[in-house]
Design a protein around this motif. Sequence first.
Motif, PDB file in Angstrom:
ATOM      1  N   MET A 164       0.829  -1.199   0.000  1.00 33.75           N
ATOM      2  CA  MET A 164       0.000   0.000   0.000  1.00 33.75           C
ATOM      3  C   MET A 164       0.873   1.262   0.000  1.00 33.75           C
TER       4      MET A 164
ATOM      5  N   ALA B  38       1.090   4.040  -2.870  1.00 34.81           N
ATOM      6  CA  ALA B  38       0.839   5.447  -2.549  1.00 34.81           C
ATOM      7  C   ALA B  38       1.991   6.339  -3.002  1.00 34.81           C
TER       8      ALA B  38
ATOM      9  N   ASP C 103      -0.987   6.268  -6.230  1.00 35.79           N
ATOM     10  CA  ASP C 103      -2.262   5.560  -6.173  1.00 35.79           C
ATOM     11  C   ASP C 103      -3.157   6.263  -5.155  1.00 35.79           C
ATOM     12  N   PHE C 104      -4.193   6.902  -5.654  1.00 34.86           N
ATOM     13  CA  PHE C 104      -5.069   7.705  -4.800  1.00 34.86           C
ATOM     14  C   PHE C 104      -5.732   6.865  -3.707  1.00 34.86           C
ATOM     15  N   ASP C 105      -6.226   5.687  -4.044  1.00 35.73           N
ATOM     16  CA  ASP C 105      -6.912   4.845  -3.058  1.00 35.73           C
ATOM     17  C   ASP C 105      -5.978   4.448  -1.913  1.00 35.73           C
ATOM     18  N   ALA C 106      -4.737   4.100  -2.248  1.00 31.71           N
ATOM     19  CA  ALA C 106      -3.766   3.734  -1.213  1.00 31.71           C
ATOM     20  C   ALA C 106      -3.445   4.935  -0.332  1.00 31.71           C
TER      21      ALA C 106
ATOM     22  N   GLU D   8      -5.361   7.528   0.184  1.00 29.93           N
ATOM     23  CA  GLU D   8      -6.575   7.806   0.960  1.00 29.93           C
ATOM     24  C   GLU D   8      -6.688   6.871   2.166  1.00 29.93           C
ATOM     25  N   LEU D   9      -6.418   5.598   1.954  1.00 29.87           N
ATOM     26  CA  LEU D   9      -6.501   4.624   3.041  1.00 29.87           C
ATOM     27  C   LEU D   9      -5.475   4.917   4.128  1.00 29.87           C
TER      28      LEU D   9
ATOM     29  N   SER E 162      -4.105   7.809   4.804  1.00 25.75           N
ATOM     30  CA  SER E 162      -4.533   9.044   5.474  1.00 25.75           C
ATOM     31  C   SER E 162      -5.673   8.763   6.449  1.00 25.75           C
ATOM     32  N   SER E 163      -6.582   7.898   6.048  1.00 27.87           N
ATOM     33  CA  SER E 163      -7.697   7.529   6.936  1.00 27.87           C
ATOM     34  C   SER E 163      -7.199   6.794   8.176  1.00 27.87           C
TER      35      SER E 163
END
Length: 177
Positions: free
Chosen positions: A104, A108, A112-115, A117-118, A120-121
């Motif tokens: 991940m 990132a 990779d935006f999703d990685a 985002e995850l 950061s979350s």
Amino acid sequence: MQKPASQVCAAHSELITAVVASRRAEQPHESAIALIEQYRNDGWVQLAHVLTTWLNGAEPDIARLDAEDQHIVFGIEYATQRPEWLDTLRDEARQEAAQAIAQMIFAATWGDFDALELLSSMREAAEDAGVEQSAAHAFVAMVEGERDLTRLHKKYPNAEGNLLTAVLNQLTQRETE
């Protein structure tokens, strides 16, 4: 025999160990029953039912269980056949987690935006829970380029050290491939 998800099993290792010991007649049935009852009281009703009937001689009916519960049952079956697996379960789970997190972080760093985002979350969830300088914070630092293990351990003291080391090792390996 299906190998169970080590991360799920590590989270439920006390229950798995007790049920395995009871099935192998290494300890009184009562300790396993007490843990199963605790799970039932905590809302794991279907799992508790399956485990209770299993200890009473019926084969486990996993069709009504969700994926996590099924992996707990698989973990019990696996550990019954291979009791030594329980000794390595936590290390195996940590290594699998490290591989996934390193992937991940690697994704990132390449945008990779999703990685991103995850990660950061994860950091925000740690902060919301009042945990600063956590593993999630360290993972974001790795996305930003930090690769010095000594600095990571010093700057993020609330990060589990072995996991941090394993993630950085996996990430470094992935970057050199």
